[in-house]
Design an enzyme around this catalytic site. Structure first.
Site, PDB file in Angstrom:
ATOM      1  N   ASN A 390       0.806  -1.220   0.000  1.00 11.05           N
ATOM      2  CA  ASN A 390       0.000   0.000   0.000  1.00 11.05           C
ATOM      3  C   ASN A 390       0.843   1.276   0.000  1.00 11.05           C
ATOM      4  O   ASN A 390       0.892   1.997  -1.002  1.00 11.05           O
ATOM      5  CB  ASN A 390      -0.946  -0.039   1.213  1.00 11.05           C
ATOM      6  CG  ASN A 390      -1.982   1.066   1.168  1.00 11.05           C
ATOM      7  OD1 ASN A 390      -1.904   1.964   0.342  1.00 11.05           O
ATOM      8  ND2 ASN A 390      -2.945   0.999   2.043  1.00 11.05           N
ATOM      9  N   ASP A 391       1.531   1.531   1.100  1.00 14.33           N
ATOM     10  CA  ASP A 391       2.255   2.801   1.215  1.00 14.33           C
ATOM     11  C   ASP A 391       3.316   2.975   0.128  1.00 14.33           C
ATOM     12  O   ASP A 391       3.559   4.094  -0.325  1.00 14.33           O
ATOM     13  CB  ASP A 391       2.917   2.908   2.593  1.00 14.33           C
ATOM     14  CG  ASP A 391       1.880   3.108   3.695  1.00 14.33           C
ATOM     15  OD1 ASP A 391       0.791   3.624   3.385  1.00 14.33           O
ATOM     16  OD2 ASP A 391       2.158   2.749   4.846  1.00 14.33           O
ATOM     17  N   VAL A 392       3.941   1.875  -0.283  1.00 19.93           N
ATOM     18  CA  VAL A 392       5.034   1.998  -1.251  1.00 19.93           C
ATOM     19  C   VAL A 392       4.528   2.254  -2.665  1.00 19.93           C
ATOM     20  O   VAL A 392       5.316   2.424  -3.589  1.00 19.93           O
ATOM     21  CB  VAL A 392       5.957   0.758  -1.244  1.00 19.93           C
ATOM     22  CG1 VAL A 392       6.611   0.584   0.110  1.00 19.93           C
ATOM     23  CG2 VAL A 392       5.218  -0.500  -1.645  1.00 19.93           C
TER      24      VAL A 392
END
Lengths: 460, 99
Positions: A390-392
């Site tokens: 997600n964040d990456v």
């Protein structure tokens, strides 16, 4: 064996260790490098064992056999998804061994030839021992907490409380004072008080750090275990330990640096911890429309694509989906689709975690690319298939006001279509909503990663 | 020899230490990112060379507190040495290139 020959044997062992690390520059040479490492270790152990001071072998062999059997058993049985916790557990053992060796030398300095005239430990050795034992103790307890967090025994969320940093600073200061007192007069109470406080400090340092910052922490503890070994090496005047400690220390430091850079965060901010804890509460969940699809839709889109980039993240490790992913990749290749894999440096819970899982699933390593190698290919790619990363992949990193601003991301939003396997719309570790979920060219595949990918394989 | 002109052996050890940091620095930067997990398990295994210190503590014939500490440390380091090298070998065997 004379002292000179012993020192030369240690030198050979150290060179073999350097060659072991050197081998890791490519997968072809890495296996050979590992053999060099084993030979180096055997030389170091045998050289020490035939030293005239070592005369009683019964207990030594017993401990070697028991420890070796446990180690070999674990190495054979451990699941590749559990590598982060295994490495954390191993670091704790190095830390504890360093503390025990220091204590052993403290109670019998004459055996090491480091006693002063009155049979006590000499001054320089006391200073070095203080440093070694404190770092070793911090490595031990810090790694235990890291292990607990990775294994799910301790909450992966940051544990914070008011005055935490002040308390840690106080502990640090007291430890320094005790180390100085120990250097001045080597009384056992200073030694054990210093060691005990360092154990506590190790716990306190790691509890505020959240799960996704673990790649930095595991690398940092790797580095600490090296510095502890080097510190003990100075105390024992042993060059093999000094050289190896320096190698391991700098290796862990470099990995920590690479991980921090991949999150665009400073090492200090990771160490202070608390990241991802408060942010979740302040997030406003948007109720924007989302395009959701099923396995058949995903199979249809990918079958008709000419290129697919698969982006694995921690979600793939949690779901143990790596074998299903490789099967899907093989099926797509049979349909004439070009399949490659893109890995973000901090995907997963330790450096290189995703690479190992893909290797385990028999994905050829020349199909696996790092962020810088592949990021420019996304605009020319038909489908980016994201599995629990997600964040990456969050385009918010391009906006200056975002908590993850400036973090290098995989530009999956630039692919013609983005398929995103995820259990829900919940934000990732950084606690921020991902615009990618609501983009026109994104289709969300809500399911457990393994089940969804197996369904896609069936639909292909 | 004049004491003021002789070099403390500590300085030699410090020199070895500093140079080894540089060797480590350059060697580790050349490690491919795909092998960062094996790098950690290999470095973990070689840092268990601390076992040489434990062997000396465990070496004397008569049993003592120091000897007990040494024996325990040998056991712990042995777990790491065997576990670290073997798990590295297992991982590295998986990195294959298809023909």
């Amino acid at each position: 064996m004379s002292a000179n020959l012993t020192a030369l044997a240690y030198l050979i062992a150290s060179v073999l260790f350097v060659m072991a690390l050197r081998g890791l520059s490519s997968p072809e040479t890495a296996r050979g490098g590992n053999i060099y490492g084993m030979i180096g270790m055997a030389i170091a152990i045998i050289t020490t064992a035939i030293n005239p001071d070592v005369v009683s072998y019964g207990w030594i062999l017993t401990a070697l056999v028991i420890g070796g059997a446990i180690g070999a058993f674990i190495a054979r049985r451990i699941a590749m998804t559990d590598m982060p916790q295994l490495v954390a557990a191993f670091h704790s053992l190095v830390g504890l061994a360093a503390v025990l060796v220091a204590a052993g030398a403290y109670y019998n300095p004459a055996a090491y030839g480091i006693a002063d005239g009155s049979g006590d430990l000499q001054l320089a050795s006391r200073v070095e021992m203080g440093i070694g034992v404190v770092i070793g103790a911090i490595t031990f307890s810090g790694s235990i907490i890291a292990f607990g967090k990775l294994q799910g025994l301790v909450t992966g969320n940051p544990v914070t409380f008011p005055g935490q940093h002040a308390l840690n600073a106080l502990f640090g200061a007291v430890i320094v004072i005790l180390a100085v007192l120990f250097a001045i007069s080597p009384d056992p109470e200073w030694f054990w008080a210093m060691t005990a406080l360092a154990f506590v400090l190790g716990f306190l340092l790691i509890i505020p750090i959240g799960g996704a910052d673990m790649p930095v922490i595991v690398s940092m503890l790797n580095s600490y275990s090296g510095w502890a070994a080097a510190g003990i090496g100075f105390t024992l005047e042993n060059t093999a330990l000094i050289i190896t400690g320096a190698l391991v220390g700098s290796s862990g430091a470099i990995l920590s640096y690479i991980m921090c850079k991949a999150m665009n965060r400073s090492f200090i901010s990771v160490l202070l911890g608390g990241f991802g804890g408060d942010a979740i509460a302040s997030t406003t969940y948007s109720d924007r429309p989302v395009k959701a699809g099923g396995a058949e839709d995903a199979a249809f889109i990918m079958k008709n694509a000419s290129s697919v980039i698969i982006v694995p993240g921690y979600g793939m490790a949690v779901a143990q989906a790596q074998h299903a992913v490789r099967e899907m990749g093989d099926m797509l290749k049979q349909h004439g689709v070009k399949v490659t894999y893109a890995i973000h440096p901090v995907a997963g819970r330790m450096p290189g975690h995703m690479n190992v899982l893909l290797a385990e699933a028999n994905v050829s390593y020349d199909e696996v690319f790092e962020l810088e190698e592949i990021n420019s290919s996304f605009p020319n790619t038909d489908v980016a298939f994201v599995i629990g990363a997600n964040d990456v992949t969050n385009p918010a990193a391009h906006e200056p006001s975002s908590p993850i601003a400036g973090m290098p991301i995989l530009d999956v939003d630039r692919a013609r279509t983005c398929l995103f396997v995820k259990r829900s719309l919940s934000p990732g570790y950084a606690g921020i909503d991902n615009d990618l979920f609501y983009a026109d060219n994104t289709m969300m595949l809500f399911a457990d990663a393994k089940k969804m990918i197996e369904d896609i394989v069936k639909a292909l | 020899m004049d004491v003021a002109n002789s070099i403390d052996p500590f300085i030699y050890r410090l020199a070895i230490f500093v140079l080894a940091i540089f060797v480590g620095y350059y060697v580790v930067w050349s490690v491919t990112a795909a092998l960062h997990t094996p790098l950690m398990s290999v470095t973990n295994a070689i840092s268990s060379v601390i076992i040489v210190g434990a062997l000396i503590a465990a070496g004397p014939v008569e049993m003592s507190f120091s000897k007990i500490l040494g024996i325990v440390a040998i056991g712990l380091a042995a777990v790491n040495i065997f576990g670290g090298f073997l798990v590295s070998q297992r991982m590295l065997a998986m990195y294959k290139k298809k023909q």
